[in-house]
Enzyme design. Structure first.
Site, PDB file in Angstrom:
ATOM      1  N   SER A 159     -92.893 -32.547  -6.369  1.00 25.57           N
ATOM      2  CA  SER A 159     -91.877 -33.428  -6.935  1.00 25.57           C
ATOM      3  C   SER A 159     -91.025 -34.039  -5.828  1.00 25.57           C
ATOM      4  O   SER A 159     -91.538 -34.785  -4.997  1.00 25.57           O
ATOM      5  CB  SER A 159     -91.054 -32.641  -7.956  1.00 25.57           C
ATOM      6  N   ASP A 212     -96.447 -36.192 -17.342  1.00 26.28           N
ATOM      7  CA  ASP A 212     -95.359 -36.241 -16.374  1.00 26.28           C
ATOM      8  C   ASP A 212     -94.888 -37.689 -16.218  1.00 26.28           C
ATOM      9  O   ASP A 212     -95.712 -38.587 -16.025  1.00 26.28           O
ATOM     10  CB  ASP A 212     -95.874 -35.709 -15.033  1.00 26.28           C
ATOM     11  N   HIS A 227     -94.733 -31.916 -16.002  1.00 28.65           N
ATOM     12  CA  HIS A 227     -94.112 -31.845 -14.681  1.00 28.65           C
ATOM     13  C   HIS A 227     -93.605 -30.429 -14.416  1.00 28.65           C
ATOM     14  O   HIS A 227     -93.051 -29.768 -15.300  1.00 28.65           O
ATOM     15  CB  HIS A 227     -92.937 -32.823 -14.600  1.00 28.65           C
TER      16      HIS A 227
END
Length: 316
Positions: free
Chosen positions: A159, A254, A284
């Site tokens: 991320s 996501d 995610h």
């Protein structure tokens, strides 16, 4: 279709009234993220060694944590992954990603050095970039004393950490003083403009929401003009040739899925070696959730195999 295990996790969070991140203060969000890891993460695996270290950077000391995999001795010169945790440049730390770093070390046979970089809103862009660059240079400089092979150094993260890993790879190429052999980009944020279609189709209902993305963005980016800088949005770097091989991993549900795919495409179009894998049924953040999501363990194993292969090849 969303994986049934992911669906069950989201339903459980709703039943228990888990507060969305964007409704919490940064301090409370950090504490909550740290505390909830015991629900979804596997037990931390045993490794051969864990060492607390500290690098120096332009903003002060940067805490690091070194993991050496099981079955290795201190005398062995190991390839190394420098890892930057996820958490929207606002939450996350060495402890939230401790289990993942142990897994990557043991499964790949490589050492892992996790970086506890500065975060917003206390330290806004580009403080995190400055820290991870300084920490990675420090690891390379001190590699011999740490039992690491500076010629087989990879960067990676999930991320926000994936964003930082991509930025480090570009900055290292441009500086010419930090050879990087591989980049591991796990559902990376690559475009701060947040305009890809998946931000709309996956923007609600799948853990990471558009509201939380805005929360993270606004705590990290002080000036909207920074969205257009490649150090914030590596997808907007118009010169992507000459970068290390990459694995880009995304999740089907996501909001960041499409910008991850576009970054993999851009790397390939620029002549780099880039593999792309999407776990179509996942959300995610799933890679740290191996206690409740079987595909998380598959994803970790895949990352470790690719890391091992890339760093073994780099030695030849």
């Amino acid at each position: 279709m969303l994986h049934p295990q992911a669906r069950a996790l989201l339903d459980l969070m709703e039943q228990r009234g888990v507060p969305p991140t964007h409704t919490l203060s940064p301090a409370d969000a950090r504490a909550f993220y740290r505390e909830r890891r015991s629900v979804t993460q596997p037990e931390p695996g045993e490794v051969a060694e864990v060492r607390e270290l500290a690098a120096t950077g332009p903003h002060g000391t940067i805490p690091l944590r070194l993991y050496r995999p099981l079955g290795t001795s201190r005398a062995a010169l190991l390839p190394v992954l420098v890892y930057y945790h996820g958490g929207g440049w606002v939450i996350g730390d060495l402890d939230t990603h401790d289990t993942l770093c142990r897994e990557l070390a043991n499964l790949s046979g490589c050492a892992v050095v996790a970086v506890d970089y500065r975060m917003g809103p206390e330290h806004r862009f580009p403080a995190a970039v400055d820290d991870v660059l300084a920490a990675t240079r420090w690891v390379r400089k001190e590699a011999g004393a740490l039992g690491l092979d500076a010629t087989r150094l990879a960067v990676g993260g999930d991320s926000a950490g994936g964003n930082l890993a991509a930025v480090v790879a570009i900055a290292a190429r441009d500086a010419g003083d930090l050879p990087i052999a591989f980049q591991l980009l796990i559902y990376p944020a690559t475009d701060m403009r947040r305009g890809h279609a998946s931000h709309t189709t996956n923007g609600q209902g799948y853990l990471l929401t558009s509201d939380s993305i805005t929360y993270f963005h606004d705590h990290y980016i002080a000036d909207p003009k920074h969205d257009l800088e490649w150090r914030a949005s590596p997808l907007l770097q118009d010169k992507l040739a000459g970068l290390p091989p990459a694995l880009v991993l995304t999740a089907g549900y996501d909001p960041l899925r499409d910008e991850g795919l576009d970054y993999a495409r851009a790397l390939t179009a620029a002549g780099n070696r880039a593999s792309y894998v999407c776990f179509e049924r996942q959300i995610h953040g799933f890679i740290t959730m191996g206690r409740v999501l079987d595909e998380a363990n598959t994803a970790v194993a895949l990352c470790a195999v690719e890391l091992r292969r890339a760093l073994t090849s780099a030695r030849r």
